[in-house]
Design an enzyme around this catalytic site. Structure first.
Site, mmCIF file in Angstrom:
data_model
loop_
_atom_site.group_PDB
_atom_site.id
_atom_site.type_symbol
_atom_site.label_atom_id
_atom_site.label_comp_id
_atom_site.label_asym_id
_atom_site.label_seq_id
_atom_site.Cartn_x
_atom_site.Cartn_y
_atom_site.Cartn_z
ATOM 1 C CG ASP A 229 -16.210 3.093 -55.431
ATOM 2 O OD1 ASP A 229 -15.817 3.333 -54.266
ATOM 3 O OD2 ASP A 229 -17.026 3.824 -56.024
ATOM 4 C CB SER A 230 -10.613 2.778 -55.454
ATOM 5 O OG SER A 230 -11.116 3.825 -56.262
#
Length: 76
Positions: free
Chosen positions: A35-36
């Site tokens: 994810d980010s």
């Protein structure tokens, strides 16, 4: 140790997987479910390990191992 081997080890550690499964074509999001936050953490790890600065706009473009290796090599 080559840049790829170092990046391979960093990926394996961060994503808790076998280094042998990490190739130049491994994609952080598609293959490892990053994810980010994972992308940011890996960027910081790369900065520390290689003594370079990864610009925010570059970090978001570097999703495959080959992109990261090429960026690091361009900063040497």
């Amino acid at each position: 140790m080559s840049t790829f081997e170092k990046v391979q080890a960093l990926f394996a550690e961060q994503f808790e997987c076998d280094p042998a499964t990490i190739t130049m074509d491994t994609d952080m999001v598609e293959d490892l479910g990053a994810d980010s936050l994972d992308v940011v953490e890996l960027s910081m790890t790369v900065e520390d390990e290689f003594g370079i600065t990864v610009e925010d706009d570059q970090a978001s473009k570097m999703l495959k191992v080959r992109d990261i290796v090429a960026y690091i090599d361009s900063k040497k």
